[in-house]
Design a protein around this motif. Structure first.
Motif, PDB file in Angstrom:
ATOM      1  N   PRO A  13       0.881  -1.344  -0.214  1.00 36.71           N
ATOM      2  CA  PRO A  13       0.194   0.123   0.071  1.00 36.71           C
ATOM      3  C   PRO A  13       0.974   1.334   0.124  1.00 36.71           C
ATOM      4  O   PRO A  13       2.008   1.275   0.452  1.00 36.71           O
ATOM      5  N   ASP A  83      -3.386   4.859   0.320  1.00 37.34           N
ATOM      6  CA  ASP A  83      -4.370   3.912   0.894  1.00 37.34           C
ATOM      7  C   ASP A  83      -4.297   4.128   2.425  1.00 37.34           C
ATOM      8  O   ASP A  83      -5.477   3.936   3.037  1.00 37.34           O
ATOM      9  N   ASP A 187      -2.797  -3.711   5.269  1.00 37.75           N
ATOM     10  CA  ASP A 187      -4.325  -3.497   4.457  1.00 37.75           C
ATOM     11  C   ASP A 187      -5.279  -3.161   5.485  1.00 37.75           C
ATOM     12  O   ASP A 187      -4.868  -3.197   6.817  1.00 37.75           O
ATOM     13  N   ARG A 188      -6.384  -2.683   5.233  1.00 30.43           N
ATOM     14  CA  ARG A 188      -7.325  -2.331   6.171  1.00 30.43           C
ATOM     15  C   ARG A 188      -7.873  -3.530   7.129  1.00 30.43           C
ATOM     16  O   ARG A 188      -7.738  -3.305   8.191  1.00 30.43           O
TER      17      ARG A 188
END
Length: 221
Positions: A13, A83, A187-188
């Motif tokens: 990201p 991101d 990531d999320r």
């Protein structure tokens, strides 16, 4: 105080960190930014900016994003399309209660900042840019570090502890602990797992506040 760092950690990201958003905050967060090593970051592309002093305009007012500094930050966001987007702020510790009070919702139309411990505060970013410049998949965070201004500057460490129960090293540790959740997350999903593990109470508050501002279909971070 002006500072830029780029870290190429390969595939992953894009993360953008902004310090010195407004006022003299840059001088307070630069020592914290410099505590981060390459190993503190997940794979990906990392961009870190810390700006010199600028006129203070709150990011909850549209005038900030019409200012030279606000336009510069929006240009960086639109250019990198991060991101993960993180603003590194500092605040006067005397305003702690005001910033964390629900009165903020009535008086300013935004939820209070969330207490992470040791006077470190967190929240999402300004609603003025959260919807327009980011997707639901993006992670957007604001971190606030406590600082001293005015008469408090004349107090010794012992006097500051007596008045606020403030310990500088403990606040630094808390700030860096939360910041590393962001820097290390891939990531999320990874970020949410880390936050729910270490900051469950704060995550629940973030969900409560985001429902008030954005409704049920928007992520808490």
């Amino acid at each position: 105080m002006s500072y830029f760092r780029y870290i190429d950690n390969g595939e992953g990201p894009t993360k953008l960190f902004i310090g010195g958003v407004h006022g003299d905050e840059g001088q307070h967060v630069i020592p914290l930014i410099k505590l981060l090593d390459r190993e503190d970051f997940s794979p990906g592309q990392i961009y870190i900016y810390n700006f010199d002093r600028t006129p203070y305009i709150s990011t909850i007012h549209k005038e900030f994003y019409q200012s030279e500094q606000g336009k510069k930050i929006l240009d960086l966001i639109d250019y990198y399309k991060p991101d993960f987007y993180t603003e590194l702020h500092s605040y006067n510790i005397r305003h702690f209660k005001k910033l964390t009070s629900m009165d903020r919702l009535d008086s300013q139309g935004i939820p209070p900042l969330i207490d992470c411990g040791q006077y470190v505060l967190c929240s999402s970013v300004s609603p003025l840019i959260r919807r327009k410049h980011f997707t639901k998949a993006n992670i957007c965070q604001t971190l606030e570090f406590p600082t001293f201004r005015g008469v408090d500057l004349k107090l010794s460490d012992d006097e500051l502890y007596e008045k606020y129960e403030f310990n500088y090293d403990a606040s630094v540790d808390e700030y860096m602990s939360f910041l590393r959740l962001i820097t290390l997350s891939k990531d999320r999903d990874d970020f949410e797992k880390r936050v729910l593990k270490d900051y469950k109470k704060q995550a629940d508050l973030a969900l409560k506040y985001v429902k008030i501002i954005y409704g049920l279909d928007f992520p808490r971070y």
